[in-house]
Design an enzyme around this catalytic site. Structure first.
Site, PDB file in Angstrom:
ATOM      1  N   HIS A  30       0.873  -1.179   0.000  1.00  5.79           N
ATOM      2  CA  HIS A  30       0.000   0.000   0.000  1.00  5.79           C
ATOM      3  C   HIS A  30       0.905   1.223   0.000  1.00  5.79           C
ATOM      4  O   HIS A  30       1.894   1.269   0.727  1.00  5.79           O
ATOM      5  CB  HIS A  30      -0.883  -0.021   1.252  1.00  5.79           C
ATOM      6  CG  HIS A  30      -2.017   0.944   1.216  1.00  5.79           C
ATOM      7  ND1 HIS A  30      -1.828   2.297   1.295  1.00  5.79           N
ATOM      8  CD2 HIS A  30      -3.355   0.758   1.106  1.00  5.79           C
ATOM      9  CE1 HIS A  30      -3.005   2.904   1.236  1.00  5.79           C
ATOM     10  NE2 HIS A  30      -3.949   1.996   1.124  1.00  5.79           N
TER      11      HIS A  30
ATOM     12  N   ARG B 263      -6.775  10.282   0.084  1.00  4.73           N
ATOM     13  CA  ARG B 263      -6.602  10.768  -1.290  1.00  4.73           C
ATOM     14  C   ARG B 263      -7.944  10.830  -2.022  1.00  4.73           C
ATOM     15  O   ARG B 263      -8.205  11.753  -2.777  1.00  4.73           O
ATOM     16  CB  ARG B 263      -5.606   9.872  -2.044  1.00  4.73           C
ATOM     17  CG  ARG B 263      -4.166  10.180  -1.676  1.00  4.73           C
ATOM     18  CD  ARG B 263      -3.204   9.143  -2.246  1.00  4.73           C
ATOM     19  NE  ARG B 263      -3.311   7.876  -1.533  1.00  4.73           N
ATOM     20  CZ  ARG B 263      -3.375   6.688  -2.107  1.00  4.73           C
ATOM     21  NH1 ARG B 263      -3.330   6.583  -3.419  1.00  4.73           N
ATOM     22  NH2 ARG B 263      -3.465   5.591  -1.374  1.00  4.73           N
TER      23      ARG B 263
END
Ligand code: FAD
Length: 641
Positions: free
Chosen positions: A257, A277
């Site tokens: 990740h 995000r």
């Protein structure tokens, strides 16, 4: 002769995360007497840690969404290596599984007009993740547990016993899937007969006899030093399947990740959800540059913004702008961060900056990302409403896993053994999109429970567990107490294994380093065969770790061997020495099988690697893509076909 308690069930589900609980509910509702067994406390599984949400094309926020678009996104994210039938079933069935959760009491965040809200995530064309703030997994597990309690209450009314048809064994670990020979007597006719287990608190052994076992044990992240995963993720289900004779698929694909915490050291690796995000957070390097614009690969160029202004406009008007490159699939973002740090443009503690503080008002950050706010405040003394976070890649998820039949979740060659959730391979191809795991758990957990119940019902004479098998499992489990002089400390071995995998088979891989890793793993296996513990069987963490080591070593060998074999870069597998994605590798699956019979010498290889061809993708599914796009992915002969 080991005297152990034996209990009889129709279906045993190993693991009480989302996949295990959904499987257990289905099996019980189909009439199977079902036991669920989990290593940790009931309710404490990785699923509970899931933050961002669950992907399902309900189209609540953008009506353009449907299962075909979700299927396309999933295949693109997985770089077309996905077992396409799984990706199709997943995309079609995920909305039903989310609505079903709601009818069972899940309280999702809402849109202004009262529908289940859906948020943006990397690689998803439309806002698709149903969520509960950044605590979606908690709500999912709470709802499934509540459903289990409801079923137990029904049983109490009918039988006067809450556990008559559904029982949870918490803080108990399975160390072997047991098998028995059916009448033909050949190895190929061996079928599942139950599980060998121990209670972690007392050390007591017991056997759950059942004609069907569902493995739902999650992933393998604890074999890497920097990881978002907790202590349970030691690859147990992967190893249990291998030891029972079922192969693993494409184990080279491990997801790093892009955003884990990098500081302070005690919390390194803890996840920073992609929702940061998705909700507008941006990545910057030490020069303040939004560097992701420099890292959009050709295959994605048409879909991603070329300027910051366009990327920013997308949040308000997604139909007329392209998405910002911070929302590229995870493998792309993780590699980009890695490159920035390597180029000397990283943050002070070896990551990059992830900023929401300049992008949204503080009140909104606290409402949309409450766990992230508290996580940084409490663990790093950083106020994310006022300053950026420092983040870097962390081992997060394994796309490789037990090879299963797409429809039934049955494993290959071991009748009665099923697998679902992160432990199963195929669904996500070479890279999973965020949010696609929670939906995977529910879709295939349900299918595994259904087919395990049907398998149990169709089994005539129940397979018997032989005393010899029980004795062998007990002897294996007790071996660390009988270590001779010069015994190895399991903690030390564990740490060395994590370092080997992190440094030599990590986010960027090289041939020489992987070969070195395999040599080091062989040496570690020899030492692990002498792993010794002191004390007694009552809650003895050293002993538990010694038992986990067998699984971690087996799975690590699979990852390293497959990664060395695949001479290309694709999704979660990046080779510095073979940097491009090769179309000729698209139709190739790598299967890890146990060497049979298992070698007596611990230094000898345990795993044999076999190349198989992927099933040709059905033409109506291929028709969902433009020809120009398929040309970038499919092998020459596939295009011809
Ligand atoms: P788990 O939920 O991990 O459950 C595994 C179970 O198996 C546990 O009960 C464990 O005790 C048990 N077990 C293991 N070994 C044994 C054994 N030998 N004997 C008995 N029991 C055993 N995915 C998304 O889709 N959306 C997200 O927002 C998201 N966020 C995430 C955030 C974090 C921090 C992490 C770590 C993952 C996230 N993921 C997310 C991924 C997702 O949460 C996991 O892939 C998923 O929860 C795995 O579910 P599972 O049911 O397969 O396994």
């Amino acid at each position: 002769m080991a005297q152990v308690e034996r209990q009889q069930w129709d279906v045993v589900v190993v693991g009480a995360g989302g996949a295990g609980l959904r499987a257990a509910i289905e099996a019980r509702e189909r009439g199977a007497r079902t036991a669920v067994i989990c290593k940790s406390l009931f309710g404490k599984a990785h699923t509970v840690m899931a933050e961002g949400g669950i992907a399902a094309s309900m189209g609540n926020v953008n009506e353009g969404d449907n299962w075909q678009v979700h299927f396309r996104d999933t295949m693109r994210g997985g770089k077309f290596l996905n077992q396409w039938r799984m990706a199709e079933l997943h995309a079609k069935e995920a909305p039903d599984r989310v609505w079903e959760l709601e009818t069972w009491g899940a309280l999702f965040d809402r849109t202004p007009d009262g529908r289940i809200s859906q948020r943006n995530f990397g690689g998803h064309e439309y806002p698709r993740l149903a969520h509960v703030g950044d605590r979606t997994g908690l709500e999912l597990i709470r709802t499934l547990q509540q459903k289990i309690v409801q079923l137990q209450q029904e049983d109490f009314k009918e039988y006067g016993d809450y556990e008559a048809r559904l029982k949870v064994f918490q803080e108990c670990t399975v160390t072997r899937v047991l098998k028995t020979e059916s009448h033909g007597g050949s190895a190929a006719e061996q079928r599942v007969s139950g599980t060998f287990c121990y209670e972690r608190e007392s050390g007591r052994f017991f056997v759950l006899e059942a004609p069907a076992v569902v493995l739902a044990t999650g992933g393998i992240g604890k074999s890497f030093k920097t990881t978002s995963n907790s202590w349970e993720y030691t690859g147990d289900g992967h190893a249990l399947a291998l030891l029972a004779g079922a192969p693993l698929l494409n184990m080279e694909f491990v997801q790093f990740h892009p955003t884990g915490m990098v500081w302070p050291p005690s919390v390194k690796g803890i996840l920073v959800t992609e929702s940061v995000r998705g909700d507008g957070g941006v990545l910057r390097n030490s020069e303040g540059k939004r560097f992701m614009f420099d890292y959009v690969p050709d295959v994605f160029k048409e879909k991603y913004a070329e300027s910051e202004a366009e990327g920013d406009r997308w949040y308000e008007d997604p139909d007329h702008n392209r998405r910002p490159p911070e929302l590229l699939p995870r493998d792309e973002v993780a590699r980009a961060i890695n490159s920035e740090v390597k180029a000397g443009r990283g943050s002070p503690h070896g990551g990059v900056f992830l900023d929401v503080s300049t992008r949204m008002p503080a009140e909104r950050i606290k409402r949309r990302l409450p766990s992230m706010y508290h996580q940084f405040k409490e663990l790093a003394d950083v106020d994310i409403t006022a300053e950026p976070m420092e983040v870097g890649p962390t081992c997060h998820y394994v796309m490789g896993g037990i090879a299963v039949d797409s429809e039934s979740a049955a494993t290959v060659g071991v009748p009665g053994l099923f697998a679902a959730g992160e432990v199963a391979g195929g669904m996500h191809g070479s890279n999973r999109l965020g949010g696609n795991s929670l939906s995977d758990l529910l879709v295939f957990g349900r299918r595994a429970g259904l087919h395990a119940a049907e398998h149990a019902a169709a089994t005539g004479e129940r397979p018997a567990v032989s005393q010899a098998e029980v004795d062998a499992a007990a002897t294996e489990a007790l071996a660390p107490f009988h270590a001779v002089e010069g015994a190895e400390n399991p903690y030390t071995l564990h740490q060395e294994l994590q370092t080997i995998m992190n440094d030599l088979v990590g986010i960027i891989r090289r041939e020489g380093e992987m070969a070195e890793a395999l040599e080091k793993l062989a040496a570690l296996r020899v030492r692990a065969s002498r792993a010794g513990v002191e004390g007694h069987r009552q809650f003895n963490p050293g002993w538990h770790l010694a038992l986990d080591l067998r699984n971690m070593l087996l799975v690590s060998e699979c990852v390293a061997r497959a990664a060395l074999e695949r001479t290309e870069s694709r999704g979660g597998h990046t080779r510095e020495d073979c940097p491009s994605m090769e179309r000729s590798w698209r139709p190739v699956n790598l299967l890890c099988r146990p060497v049979d019979p298992p070698p007596a010498d611990p230094a000898a290889d345990r795993i044999a690697l076999v190349r198989t061809r992927t099933d040709p993708i059905r033409p109506d599914l291929l028709a969902l893509f433009e020809k120009e796009e398929l040309v970038k992915y499919l092998a020459e002969e596939e295009l011809f076909e």
